[in-house]
Design a protein around this motif. Structure first.
Motif, PDB file in Angstrom:
ATOM      1  N   CYS A  52       0.817  -1.211   0.000  1.00  0.00           N
ATOM      2  CA  CYS A  52       0.000   0.000   0.000  1.00  0.00           C
ATOM      3  C   CYS A  52       0.859   1.274   0.000  1.00  0.00           C
ATOM      4  O   CYS A  52       2.080   1.209   0.051  1.00  0.00           O
ATOM      5  CB  CYS A  52      -0.941   0.011   1.208  1.00  0.00           C
ATOM      6  SG  CYS A  52      -0.098   0.130   2.802  1.00  0.00           S
ATOM      7  N   ASP A  53       0.190   2.400  -0.026  1.00  0.00           N
ATOM      8  CA  ASP A  53       0.901   3.677  -0.035  1.00  0.00           C
ATOM      9  C   ASP A  53       1.629   3.948   1.283  1.00  0.00           C
ATOM     10  O   ASP A  53       2.629   4.658   1.301  1.00  0.00           O
ATOM     11  CB  ASP A  53      -0.065   4.826  -0.342  1.00  0.00           C
ATOM     12  CG  ASP A  53      -0.484   4.842  -1.804  1.00  0.00           C
ATOM     13  OD1 ASP A  53       0.284   4.330  -2.647  1.00  0.00           O
ATOM     14  OD2 ASP A  53      -1.576   5.364  -2.106  1.00  0.00           O
TER      15      ASP A  53
ATOM     16  N   CYS B  22       3.161   1.620   2.949  1.00  0.00           N
ATOM     17  CA  CYS B  22       4.406   0.862   2.740  1.00  0.00           C
ATOM     18  C   CYS B  22       5.382   1.703   1.929  1.00  0.00           C
ATOM     19  O   CYS B  22       6.574   1.768   2.240  1.00  0.00           O
ATOM     20  CB  CYS B  22       4.136  -0.432   1.983  1.00  0.00           C
ATOM     21  SG  CYS B  22       3.040  -1.606   2.794  1.00  0.00           S
TER      22      CYS B  22
ATOM     23  N   VAL C  98       4.035   0.803  -6.108  1.00  0.00           N
ATOM     24  CA  VAL C  98       3.165  -0.047  -5.294  1.00  0.00           C
ATOM     25  C   VAL C  98       2.503  -1.141  -6.124  1.00  0.00           C
ATOM     26  O   VAL C  98       2.404  -2.286  -5.685  1.00  0.00           O
ATOM     27  CB  VAL C  98       2.103   0.794  -4.542  1.00  0.00           C
ATOM     28  CG1 VAL C  98       1.168  -0.098  -3.750  1.00  0.00           C
ATOM     29  CG2 VAL C  98       2.779   1.791  -3.614  1.00  0.00           C
TER      30      VAL C  98
ATOM     31  N   CYS D  23      -2.531  -2.925   7.680  1.00  0.00           N
ATOM     32  CA  CYS D  23      -2.714  -2.795   6.225  1.00  0.00           C
ATOM     33  C   CYS D  23      -1.432  -3.094   5.456  1.00  0.00           C
ATOM     34  O   CYS D  23      -1.477  -3.333   4.253  1.00  0.00           O
ATOM     35  CB  CYS D  23      -3.228  -1.411   5.859  1.00  0.00           C
ATOM     36  SG  CYS D  23      -2.056  -0.072   6.144  1.00  0.00           S
ATOM     37  N   CYS D  24      -0.297  -3.077   6.123  1.00  0.00           N
ATOM     38  CA  CYS D  24       0.994  -3.291   5.454  1.00  0.00           C
ATOM     39  C   CYS D  24       1.457  -4.741   5.489  1.00  0.00           C
ATOM     40  O   CYS D  24       2.479  -5.076   4.904  1.00  0.00           O
ATOM     41  CB  CYS D  24       2.061  -2.416   6.101  1.00  0.00           C
ATOM     42  SG  CYS D  24       1.766  -0.647   5.862  1.00  0.00           S
TER      43      CYS D  24
ATOM     44  N   HIS E 174      -6.945  -5.828   0.665  1.00  0.00           N
ATOM     45  CA  HIS E 174      -6.913  -4.480   0.087  1.00  0.00           C
ATOM     46  C   HIS E 174      -7.980  -4.325  -0.940  1.00  0.00           C
ATOM     47  O   HIS E 174      -8.325  -5.072  -1.715  1.00  0.00           O
ATOM     48  CB  HIS E 174      -5.542  -4.161  -0.544  1.00  0.00           C
ATOM     49  CG  HIS E 174      -4.502  -3.971   0.510  1.00  0.00           C
ATOM     50  ND1 HIS E 174      -4.204  -2.758   1.036  1.00  0.00           N
ATOM     51  CD2 HIS E 174      -3.695  -4.853   1.151  1.00  0.00           C
ATOM     52  CE1 HIS E 174      -3.255  -2.881   1.950  1.00  0.00           C
ATOM     53  NE2 HIS E 174      -2.931  -4.172   2.026  1.00  0.00           N
TER      54      HIS E 174
END
Length: 116
Positions: A39-40, A42, A63, A109-110, A116
């Motif tokens: 994700c962003d 990350c 990404v 989320c990472c 996602h």
């Protein structure tokens, strides 16, 4: 007196040119590293983390493809050190796995199994 000023100015400019040439150091190299980033967040973590690594000029993560492109000075660091730095941020880097402790500290989320 005017000759002395011109001489001093040329001496200073020569010194500055020599200093900036020395700072440029070795030739820039580039490597592409496949990561486990998802994700962003990350992207921000990896790019910011690598900005502090010695010898790194620029790090950019795509990404969508999960590919990290790093421009670096090969006299100051190596591809192995860059992979280790990514691992210590909590992400896999090519065939090297993330450090478990760093991976555990990532936001939900990472993580690789996050939806996602």
């Amino acid at each position: 007196m005017k000759t002395l000023k011109i001489w001093m100015l040329s001496l200073v400019l020569t010194g500055l040119a020599s200093f900036s040439f020395a700072q440029g150091g070795g030739k820039a190299e580039e490597v592409k590293i496949k990561t486990s980033a998802v994700c962003d967040m990350c992207k921000a973590t990896i790019e910011k983390g690598l900005a502090y690594e010695k010898g790194v000029n620029k790090a950019t993560l795509d990404v969508d493809s999960k590919v990290l492109t790093v421009s670096f000075n090969g006299q100051k660091t190596s591809v192995e050190k860059l992979r280790k730095a990514v691992n210590e941020l909590g992400y896999d880097a090519d065939d090297t796995k993330a450090t478990p402790r760093a991976y555990d500290r990532l936001d939900g989320c990472c993580k690789k199994d996050a939806v996602h």
